[in-house]
Design a protein around this motif. Structure first.
Motif, PDB file in Angstrom:
ATOM      1  N   ARG A  96      78.332  15.710  34.548  1.00 56.35           N
ATOM      2  CA  ARG A  96      77.071  16.240  35.049  1.00 56.35           C
ATOM      3  C   ARG A  96      77.040  17.753  34.830  1.00 56.35           C
ATOM      4  O   ARG A  96      77.963  18.464  35.225  1.00 56.35           O
ATOM      5  CB  ARG A  96      76.904  15.945  36.555  1.00 56.35           C
ATOM      6  N   GLY A  97      75.988  18.225  34.194  1.00 61.84           N
ATOM      7  CA  GLY A  97      75.863  19.650  33.926  1.00 61.84           C
ATOM      8  C   GLY A  97      76.998  20.200  33.091  1.00 61.84           C
ATOM      9  O   GLY A  97      77.372  21.367  33.228  1.00 61.84           O
ATOM     10  N   GLY A  98      77.546  19.361  32.205  1.00 62.92           N
ATOM     11  CA  GLY A  98      78.640  19.781  31.333  1.00 62.92           C
ATOM     12  C   GLY A  98      80.005  19.745  31.982  1.00 62.92           C
ATOM     13  O   GLY A  98      81.002  20.091  31.341  1.00 62.92           O
ATOM     14  N   GLU A  99      80.096  19.326  33.236  1.00 65.24           N
ATOM     15  CA  GLU A  99      81.355  19.286  33.963  1.00 65.24           C
ATOM     16  C   GLU A  99      81.691  17.844  34.341  1.00 65.24           C
ATOM     17  O   GLU A  99      80.803  17.006  34.539  1.00 65.24           O
ATOM     18  CB  GLU A  99      81.269  20.132  35.247  1.00 65.24           C
ATOM     19  N   TYR A 100      83.000  17.590  34.459  1.00 71.84           N
ATOM     20  CA  TYR A 100      83.440  16.255  34.864  1.00 71.84           C
ATOM     21  C   TYR A 100      83.568  16.178  36.382  1.00 71.84           C
ATOM     22  O   TYR A 100      84.041  17.118  37.030  1.00 71.84           O
ATOM     23  CB  TYR A 100      84.772  15.898  34.205  1.00 71.84           C
ATOM     24  N   ILE A 101      83.126  15.036  36.917  1.00 68.57           N
ATOM     25  CA  ILE A 101      83.209  14.817  38.356  1.00 68.57           C
ATOM     26  C   ILE A 101      83.861  13.472  38.634  1.00 68.57           C
ATOM     27  O   ILE A 101      83.865  12.569  37.789  1.00 68.57           O
ATOM     28  CB  ILE A 101      81.820  14.848  39.029  1.00 68.57           C
ATOM     29  N   LEU A 126      82.692  14.264  46.482  1.00 67.62           N
ATOM     30  CA  LEU A 126      82.300  14.747  45.160  1.00 67.62           C
ATOM     31  C   LEU A 126      83.338  15.768  44.714  1.00 67.62           C
ATOM     32  O   LEU A 126      83.443  16.853  45.292  1.00 67.62           O
ATOM     33  CB  LEU A 126      80.910  15.392  45.216  1.00 67.62           C
ATOM     34  N   HIS A 127      84.114  15.404  43.712  1.00 66.54           N
ATOM     35  CA  HIS A 127      85.186  16.271  43.208  1.00 66.54           C
ATOM     36  C   HIS A 127      84.828  16.779  41.811  1.00 66.54           C
ATOM     37  O   HIS A 127      84.475  15.992  40.927  1.00 66.54           O
ATOM     38  CB  HIS A 127      86.516  15.504  43.129  1.00 66.54           C
ATOM     39  N   TRP A 128      84.926  18.096  41.618  1.00 65.78           N
ATOM     40  CA  TRP A 128      84.722  18.700  40.306  1.00 65.78           C
ATOM     41  C   TRP A 128      86.095  18.931  39.675  1.00 65.78           C
ATOM     42  O   TRP A 128      86.948  19.613  40.257  1.00 65.78           O
ATOM     43  CB  TRP A 128      83.969  20.021  40.437  1.00 65.78           C
ATOM     44  N   LEU A 129      86.308  18.366  38.506  1.00 66.38           N
ATOM     45  CA  LEU A 129      87.619  18.450  37.872  1.00 66.38           C
ATOM     46  C   LEU A 129      87.789  19.762  37.121  1.00 66.38           C
ATOM     47  O   LEU A 129      86.832  20.307  36.564  1.00 66.38           O
ATOM     48  CB  LEU A 129      87.826  17.279  36.912  1.00 66.38           C
ATOM     49  N   VAL A 137      85.277   2.005  44.483  1.00 61.48           N
ATOM     50  CA  VAL A 137      84.938   2.234  43.080  1.00 61.48           C
ATOM     51  C   VAL A 137      85.031   3.732  42.818  1.00 61.48           C
ATOM     52  O   VAL A 137      84.471   4.534  43.578  1.00 61.48           O
ATOM     53  CB  VAL A 137      83.523   1.715  42.755  1.00 61.48           C
ATOM     54  N   ILE A 138      85.755   4.099  41.782  1.00 62.08           N
ATOM     55  CA  ILE A 138      85.935   5.504  41.416  1.00 62.08           C
ATOM     56  C   ILE A 138      85.022   5.804  40.229  1.00 62.08           C
ATOM     57  O   ILE A 138      85.276   5.363  39.107  1.00 62.08           O
ATOM     58  CB  ILE A 138      87.400   5.822  41.045  1.00 62.08           C
ATOM     59  N   GLU A 139      83.952   6.551  40.482  1.00 61.86           N
ATOM     60  CA  GLU A 139      83.038   6.942  39.418  1.00 61.86           C
ATOM     61  C   GLU A 139      83.568   8.204  38.738  1.00 61.86           C
ATOM     62  O   GLU A 139      83.845   9.205  39.400  1.00 61.86           O
ATOM     63  CB  GLU A 139      81.652   7.215  39.992  1.00 61.86           C
ATOM     64  N   VAL A 140      83.721   8.137  37.425  1.00 63.04           N
ATOM     65  CA  VAL A 140      84.108   9.300  36.621  1.00 63.04           C
ATOM     66  C   VAL A 140      82.919   9.603  35.713  1.00 63.04           C
ATOM     67  O   VAL A 140      82.517   8.757  34.910  1.00 63.04           O
ATOM     68  CB  VAL A 140      85.372   9.024  35.789  1.00 63.04           C
ATOM     69  N   ALA A 143      90.816   8.944  46.120  1.00 64.54           N
ATOM     70  CA  ALA A 143      91.170   8.372  44.821  1.00 64.54           C
ATOM     71  C   ALA A 143      92.677   8.487  44.599  1.00 64.54           C
ATOM     72  O   ALA A 143      93.282   9.490  44.992  1.00 64.54           O
ATOM     73  CB  ALA A 143      90.420   9.084  43.698  1.00 64.54           C
ATOM     74  N   PRO A 144      93.282   7.500  43.978  1.00 68.21           N
ATOM     75  CA  PRO A 144      94.723   7.586  43.696  1.00 68.21           C
ATOM     76  C   PRO A 144      94.995   8.507  42.518  1.00 68.21           C
ATOM     77  O   PRO A 144      94.113   8.786  41.699  1.00 68.21           O
ATOM     78  CB  PRO A 144      95.089   6.140  43.348  1.00 68.21           C
ATOM     79  N   GLY A 145      96.215   9.003  42.426  1.00 70.36           N
ATOM     80  CA  GLY A 145      96.634   9.748  41.259  1.00 70.36           C
ATOM     81  C   GLY A 145      96.382  11.242  41.337  1.00 70.36           C
ATOM     82  O   GLY A 145      95.834  11.771  42.313  1.00 70.36           O
ATOM     83  N   THR A 146      96.790  11.925  40.268  1.00 69.74           N
ATOM     84  CA  THR A 146      96.575  13.357  40.094  1.00 69.74           C
ATOM     85  C   THR A 146      95.646  13.540  38.909  1.00 69.74           C
ATOM     86  O   THR A 146      95.899  13.008  37.825  1.00 69.74           O
ATOM     87  CB  THR A 146      97.915  14.070  39.840  1.00 69.74           C
ATOM     88  N   TRP A 147      94.574  14.305  39.102  1.00 67.94           N
ATOM     89  CA  TRP A 147      93.484  14.364  38.133  1.00 67.94           C
ATOM     90  C   TRP A 147      93.337  15.763  37.524  1.00 67.94           C
ATOM     91  O   TRP A 147      93.531  16.769  38.201  1.00 67.94           O
ATOM     92  CB  TRP A 147      92.154  13.999  38.808  1.00 67.94           C
ATOM     93  N   SER A 148      92.950  15.794  36.258  1.00 63.72           N
ATOM     94  CA  SER A 148      92.633  17.053  35.584  1.00 63.72           C
ATOM     95  C   SER A 148      91.764  16.739  34.375  1.00 63.72           C
ATOM     96  O   SER A 148      91.598  15.575  33.991  1.00 63.72           O
ATOM     97  CB  SER A 148      93.896  17.794  35.144  1.00 63.72           C
ATOM     98  N   THR A 149      91.195  17.784  33.780  1.00 65.79           N
ATOM     99  CA  THR A 149      90.422  17.595  32.555  1.00 65.79           C
ATOM    100  C   THR A 149      90.725  18.721  31.585  1.00 65.79           C
ATOM    101  O   THR A 149      90.954  19.866  31.986  1.00 65.79           O
ATOM    102  CB  THR A 149      88.906  17.542  32.850  1.00 65.79           C
ATOM    103  N   ASP A 150      90.719  18.379  30.299  1.00 64.62           N
ATOM    104  CA  ASP A 150      90.995  19.374  29.259  1.00 64.62           C
ATOM    105  C   ASP A 150      90.486  18.825  27.933  1.00 64.62           C
ATOM    106  O   ASP A 150      90.671  17.637  27.641  1.00 64.62           O
ATOM    107  CB  ASP A 150      92.496  19.671  29.170  1.00 64.62           C
TER     108      ASP A 150
END
Length: 292
Positions: free
Chosen positions: A128-133, A54-57, A122-125, A67-74
């Motif tokens: 939840r609670g206003g945050e991306y996981i 479980l990753h919080w972005l 399977v990568i679930e994006v 998961a592959p790649g480099t992840w962020s949110t904005d």
């Protein structure tokens, strides 16, 4: 649901009308079929038992285990930077190119999500609670491989009762806690379900269910933390046009947080902590019995 039995089910611990052997056998057989189907759904190769992380972005780009790649949110958008050779697919279509790719997803609605694929994972994006996981789901996860099924009470018609759905004048936004500390869920409660059990007049605040016209109730009772999971159980119902509801607590089920710490399940609202023991439905999973 067993409409004939639900209407005449005697209260726990009290004498009442006897059901025919045929009716009881049908009631029990229907429950067995329902629970077997629910167990098959739970043990899906990419269901919640397959969640490995479980990753919080956040705004800082990071590589995520599983998961592959480099992840962020904005600005309500999830961004993924893929290097050449990394694979990420959506609906069977490869999203990476020969020289790499920068992908953007969103905005995603609260409690919504999308599924991507990387090999067998399977990568679930989701939000939840206003945050991306990000939650990778791999069929080789140990929790899924070693799953033994979920223990449950034997079906008992005394816990299939009739109730009445009473809509609120205006749906009420209801804030509840979560299995994960630090976040909250806000659900719209369109009304409450009133019923009688063990000689007591009770009510449950209901949330909108997944299927159109259905309602979902989250609750605890006097078995919670002893024979059933401490945090919550869930029951789905469908009110009839006249507001009548069949509450079959034999079909009360565990949420994902009963099995894994990688779930963000909501907790019941305070008024749904029932002062009776509902000895029906699913019990504490084998995976959690040493933690109660």
């Amino acid at each position: 649901m067993p409409p004939n039995l639900a209407g005449s089910a005697r209260e726990p611990g009290r004498r009442g009308p006897r059901h025919t052997d045929t009716a009881l056998e049908s009631f029990e057989a229907d429950w067995q079929d329902w629970h077997a189907a629910h167990e098959r759904h739970r043990a899906h190769p990419h269901g919640f038992l397959a969640v490995t992380h479980l990753h919080w972005l956040g705004s800082e780009a990071a590589r995520l285990e599983g998961a592959p790649g480099t992840w962020s949110t904005d600005a309500d958008v999830v961004r993924v930077v893929l290097e050449p050779g990394e694979s990420l697919q959506r609906d069977g279509q490869e999203l990476n190119g020969a020289s790499g790719a920068t992908l953007e997803f969103g905005p995603i609605q609260e409690r919504g999500g999308i599924n991507l694929a990387s090999g067998d994972t399977v990568i679930e994006v989701a939000k939840r609670g206003g945050e991306y996981i990000v939650r990778p789901r791999n069929p080789g996860n140990g929790l899924l491989r070693e799953y033994q099924g979920t223990p449950a009470y034997s079906p008992n018609a005394a816990y299939a009762v009739r109730g009445t759905y009473v809509p609120f004048e205006v749906p009420r936004p209801t804030t509840v806690g979560a299995a994960v500390e630090g976040i909250q869920h806000v659900y719209e409660a369109p009304g409450e379900i009133r019923f009688k059990l063990a000689g007591q007049e009770l009510a449950l605040t209901a949330f909108n269910g997944h299927a159109p016209g259905s309602l979902s109730v989250l609750f605890t009772d006097q078995t919670s933390g002893t024979t059933t999971y401490a945090a919550n159980r869930s029951l789905s119902v469908v009110p009839a046009a006249d507001g009548s509801v069949e509450l079959d607590f034999n079909r009360a089920v565990n949420l994902p947080c009963a099995y894994t710490d990688l779930a963000t399940c909501p907790l019941p609202p305070a008024e749904n902590r029932l002062p009776v023991a509902i000895e029906a439905g699913e019990k504490i999973p084998y995976e959690r019995q040493d933690q109660q």
